[in-house]
Write an enzyme that holds these catalytic residues in place. Sequence first.
Site, PDB file in Angstrom:
ATOM      1  N   HIS A   1      15.615  -7.842-148.469  1.00 44.55           N
ATOM      2  CA  HIS A   1      14.635  -6.746-148.226  1.00 44.55           C
ATOM      3  C   HIS A   1      13.451  -7.885-148.504  1.00 44.55           C
ATOM      4  O   HIS A   1      13.614  -8.123-148.971  1.00 44.55           O
ATOM      5  CB  HIS A   1      14.302  -5.691-149.170  1.00 44.55           C
TER       6      HIS A   1
ATOM      7  N   ASN B   1      16.996   3.946-148.032  1.00 46.34           N
ATOM      8  CA  ASN B   1      17.684   3.713-147.403  1.00 46.34           C
ATOM      9  C   ASN B   1      17.752   4.483-146.507  1.00 46.34           C
ATOM     10  O   ASN B   1      18.908   5.165-145.915  1.00 46.34           O
ATOM     11  CB  ASN B   1      18.819   4.352-148.580  1.00 46.34           C
TER      12      ASN B   1
ATOM     13  N   ASP C   1      13.141   1.492-152.068  1.00 44.95           N
ATOM     14  CA  ASP C   1      14.230   1.391-150.915  1.00 44.95           C
ATOM     15  C   ASP C   1      15.035   3.287-151.134  1.00 44.95           C
ATOM     16  O   ASP C   1      15.867   3.818-151.423  1.00 44.95           O
ATOM     17  CB  ASP C   1      15.397   0.730-151.626  1.00 44.95           C
TER      18      ASP C   1
ATOM     19  N   TYR D   1      15.349   4.164-156.554  1.00 48.33           N
ATOM     20  CA  TYR D   1      16.214   3.039-155.015  1.00 48.33           C
ATOM     21  C   TYR D   1      17.328   4.630-155.009  1.00 48.33           C
ATOM     22  O   TYR D   1      18.022   4.450-156.069  1.00 48.33           O
ATOM     23  CB  TYR D   1      16.957   2.262-156.196  1.00 48.33           C
TER      24      TYR D   1
END
Length: 257
Positions: free
Chosen positions: A248, A153, A151, A111
Amino acid sequence: MKKIRIISWNVNGIRSVQKKGFVEWLKREQPDILCIQETKAQQEQLNQGLTEVDGYHSYFASAEKKGYSGVAIYSKLQPKSIRCGFGIEKFDSEGRVQIADYGDFLLFNIYFPNGKASEERLDYKMEFYNAFLEYADTMKGKGKKLIICGDVNTAHKEIDLARPKENETVSGFLPMEREWIDKLLSHGYVDTFRHFHKKAGQYTWWSMRTRARERNVGWRIDYFYASENAMDNISDSYILSDVTGSDHCPIGLDLRI
């Protein structure tokens, strides 16, 4: 050759998504490995329904701060080992990283930080990116095959978000963030989804504030990357955009070992 299906999903709170049928979905979908990000929970806060799913080994990495960050792996295959973090305290304390050694490949469940909150968090995000790449390159240099999911980002190219022009000055589509993905790919990694699928309008995250998902005004910020030496093992990479429960949607990867 054995076929393995891996799914990655930022669930935006594992306890929240449990109430929306997460465990039932997992039992229906039956991936060999499920990597989740943003659990927002420490293991002792989870009920047995989440920690003991029939047919799966489960592994959790949590942030020191409660209700924040966190990653987890549900796996039918028992990895040889699981490492949490890169060995750098400022990153490891946020519970963002699991590295599972399956022998035939190393699986990174990550993450990556969000840089929108402040200049400090953007700096932290870029430092995290570089620490990750250094660690991944070290493993790749030892001849390991790497599968990296999570993820990230950041949307890489204009094709990866619905409104590129309006977001040029927003963290998640800043030139420095996009250039880092260029750098990652130049180091011998492949964006597996783009390897198989070239069309636009394929996203993995939608803002919950603006009914963006209904209008498909989204961003593709969740990825499966693979080291080039693993690409012969990969048969497909895809987005499971029909699966709801989070801002998501899950993404998937099929490989043969």
